[in-house]
Design a protein around this motif. Structure first.
Motif, PDB file in Angstrom:
ATOM      1  N   GLN A  76      40.291  45.927  46.722  1.00 58.70           N
ATOM      2  CA  GLN A  76      40.319  44.466  46.777  1.00 58.70           C
ATOM      3  C   GLN A  76      39.854  43.969  48.143  1.00 58.70           C
ATOM      4  O   GLN A  76      39.082  43.027  48.246  1.00 58.70           O
ATOM      5  CB  GLN A  76      41.749  43.935  46.540  1.00 58.70           C
ATOM      6  CG  GLN A  76      42.341  44.335  45.210  1.00 58.70           C
ATOM      7  CD  GLN A  76      41.971  43.373  44.098  1.00 58.70           C
ATOM      8  OE1 GLN A  76      41.029  42.607  44.252  1.00 58.70           O
ATOM      9  NE2 GLN A  76      42.695  43.437  42.993  1.00 58.70           N
ATOM     10  N   VAL A  77      40.360  44.624  49.183  1.00 59.15           N
ATOM     11  CA  VAL A  77      39.968  44.241  50.544  1.00 59.15           C
ATOM     12  C   VAL A  77      38.468  44.438  50.713  1.00 59.15           C
ATOM     13  O   VAL A  77      37.765  43.583  51.252  1.00 59.15           O
ATOM     14  CB  VAL A  77      40.750  45.068  51.592  1.00 59.15           C
ATOM     15  CG1 VAL A  77      40.254  44.747  53.003  1.00 59.15           C
ATOM     16  CG2 VAL A  77      42.242  44.790  51.478  1.00 59.15           C
ATOM     17  N   ALA A  78      37.969  45.574  50.214  1.00 58.36           N
ATOM     18  CA  ALA A  78      36.540  45.870  50.323  1.00 58.36           C
ATOM     19  C   ALA A  78      35.724  44.802  49.613  1.00 58.36           C
ATOM     20  O   ALA A  78      34.695  44.350  50.117  1.00 58.36           O
ATOM     21  CB  ALA A  78      36.243  47.244  49.726  1.00 58.36           C
ATOM     22  N   LEU A  79      36.199  44.388  48.450  1.00 62.16           N
ATOM     23  CA  LEU A  79      35.472  43.384  47.681  1.00 62.16           C
ATOM     24  C   LEU A  79      35.339  42.094  48.455  1.00 62.16           C
ATOM     25  O   LEU A  79      34.318  41.416  48.388  1.00 62.16           O
ATOM     26  CB  LEU A  79      36.221  43.097  46.371  1.00 62.16           C
ATOM     27  CG  LEU A  79      35.988  44.106  45.259  1.00 62.16           C
ATOM     28  CD1 LEU A  79      36.888  43.792  44.074  1.00 62.16           C
ATOM     29  CD2 LEU A  79      34.529  44.071  44.839  1.00 62.16           C
ATOM     30  N   GLN A  80      36.401  41.758  49.192  1.00 64.76           N
ATOM     31  CA  GLN A  80      36.373  40.510  49.943  1.00 64.76           C
ATOM     32  C   GLN A  80      35.419  40.579  51.111  1.00 64.76           C
ATOM     33  O   GLN A  80      34.692  39.637  51.385  1.00 64.76           O
ATOM     34  CB  GLN A  80      37.780  40.175  50.453  1.00 64.76           C
ATOM     35  CG  GLN A  80      38.676  39.591  49.375  1.00 64.76           C
ATOM     36  CD  GLN A  80      40.144  39.645  49.783  1.00 64.76           C
ATOM     37  OE1 GLN A  80      40.458  39.662  50.972  1.00 64.76           O
ATOM     38  NE2 GLN A  80      41.024  39.673  48.807  1.00 64.76           N
ATOM     39  N   MET A 107      33.010  45.967  39.907  1.00 64.28           N
ATOM     40  CA  MET A 107      31.871  45.233  39.340  1.00 64.28           C
ATOM     41  C   MET A 107      32.205  43.775  39.071  1.00 64.28           C
ATOM     42  O   MET A 107      31.328  42.932  39.062  1.00 64.28           O
ATOM     43  CB  MET A 107      31.366  45.943  38.086  1.00 64.28           C
ATOM     44  CG  MET A 107      30.534  47.174  38.466  1.00 64.28           C
ATOM     45  SD  MET A 107      29.796  48.006  37.069  1.00 64.28           S
ATOM     46  CE  MET A 107      31.226  48.784  36.371  1.00 64.28           C
ATOM     47  N   LYS A 108      33.503  43.506  38.856  1.00 66.31           N
ATOM     48  CA  LYS A 108      33.941  42.124  38.645  1.00 66.31           C
ATOM     49  C   LYS A 108      33.758  41.280  39.895  1.00 66.31           C
ATOM     50  O   LYS A 108      33.661  40.056  39.820  1.00 66.31           O
ATOM     51  CB  LYS A 108      35.420  42.095  38.230  1.00 66.31           C
ATOM     52  CG  LYS A 108      35.629  41.787  36.801  1.00 66.31           C
ATOM     53  CD  LYS A 108      37.059  41.403  36.394  1.00 66.31           C
ATOM     54  CE  LYS A 108      38.168  41.687  37.368  1.00 66.31           C
ATOM     55  NZ  LYS A 108      39.426  42.076  36.706  1.00 66.31           N
ATOM     56  N   GLY A 109      33.740  41.960  41.058  1.00 66.07           N
ATOM     57  CA  GLY A 109      33.696  41.239  42.332  1.00 66.07           C
ATOM     58  C   GLY A 109      32.389  40.531  42.618  1.00 66.07           C
ATOM     59  O   GLY A 109      32.320  39.693  43.499  1.00 66.07           O
ATOM     60  N   GLY A 110      31.334  40.860  41.893  1.00 71.08           N
ATOM     61  CA  GLY A 110      30.071  40.157  42.056  1.00 71.08           C
ATOM     62  C   GLY A 110      29.237  40.612  43.246  1.00 71.08           C
ATOM     63  O   GLY A 110      28.173  40.055  43.511  1.00 71.08           O
TER      64      GLY A 110
END
Ligand code: GDP
Length: 170
Positions: A76-80, A107-110
């Motif tokens: 999650q942190v990486a996605l941000q 993949m949901k992170g865009g």
């Protein structure tokens, strides 16, 4: 500098890849003092372009129970914060459900995502990497973090999607 995140379950070869890409320039950064399951940052340069690299599972103990909560929290942190995400899997193992959950989350992170199928130490093993296409990534690259094969192709693709660093800023 743009940031590339390396995600994946323990033992897939994240830190081997990280060390190959960054050399020894690395620093451990945690969310809070005293917390040991942290991210590790380093710097990477490819074709005269610099980026930062973060190993999201840097010091996660090899404990199955930690996989859902801790790996996902790090993801999650990486996605941000990341501009591109490389998920690493162990190509010598079966595709497992935690990989599928992690892949879905990433993949949901865009953000641009890449799948590195690691431990493909010889080209005769590349067929096994095809199995992991079921995870749904558009970009699937067989690599050997240990031997270095496939790494150049991976970096070519990842660096191609990074934002240009602002002029004069480092
Ligand atoms: P991490 O927990 O995801 O950071 O994984 P590590 O980098 O610690 O690697 C886990 C194990 O896989 C170690 O024993 C590595 O030597 C091994 N490993 C990593 N990359 C490769 C590779 O490309 N080929 C092979 N055969 N083994 C690898």
């Amino acid at each position: 500098l743009p940031l590339i995140a390396v995600c994946g379950r323990p033992n897939v070869g994240k830190s081997t890849l990280f060390n190959r890409l960054t050399g020894s320039r690395r620093s451990i950064v945690g969310d809070e003092p005293g917390i040991t399951r942290d991210r590790i940052y380093g710097e990477i340069e490819w074709q005269n372009v610099k980026a930062r690299l973060v190993d999201t599972g840097g010091v996660v103990p090899d404990d199955e129970a930690l996989i859902p909560s801790e790996i996902f929290r790090q993801a999650q942190v990486a996605l941000q914060e990341a501009d591109a995400i490389v998920m690493v899997v162990d190509g010598r193992t079966e595709l497992a459900s935690p990989d599928m959950e992690l892949a879905r989350l990433l993949m949901k992170g865009g953000k641009p995502t890449f799948l590195a199928v690691n431990k493909m130490d010889s080209e005769s093993m590349y067929a096994a990497a095809e199995n992991f296409r079921r995870l749904g990534f558009k970009n699937v690259l067989p690599i050997s973090a240990e031997h270095g094969s496939g790494i150049g192709d991976l970096l070519d693709e990842v660096f191609a999607v990074l934002p240009e660093p602002a002029e004069g800023l480092e």
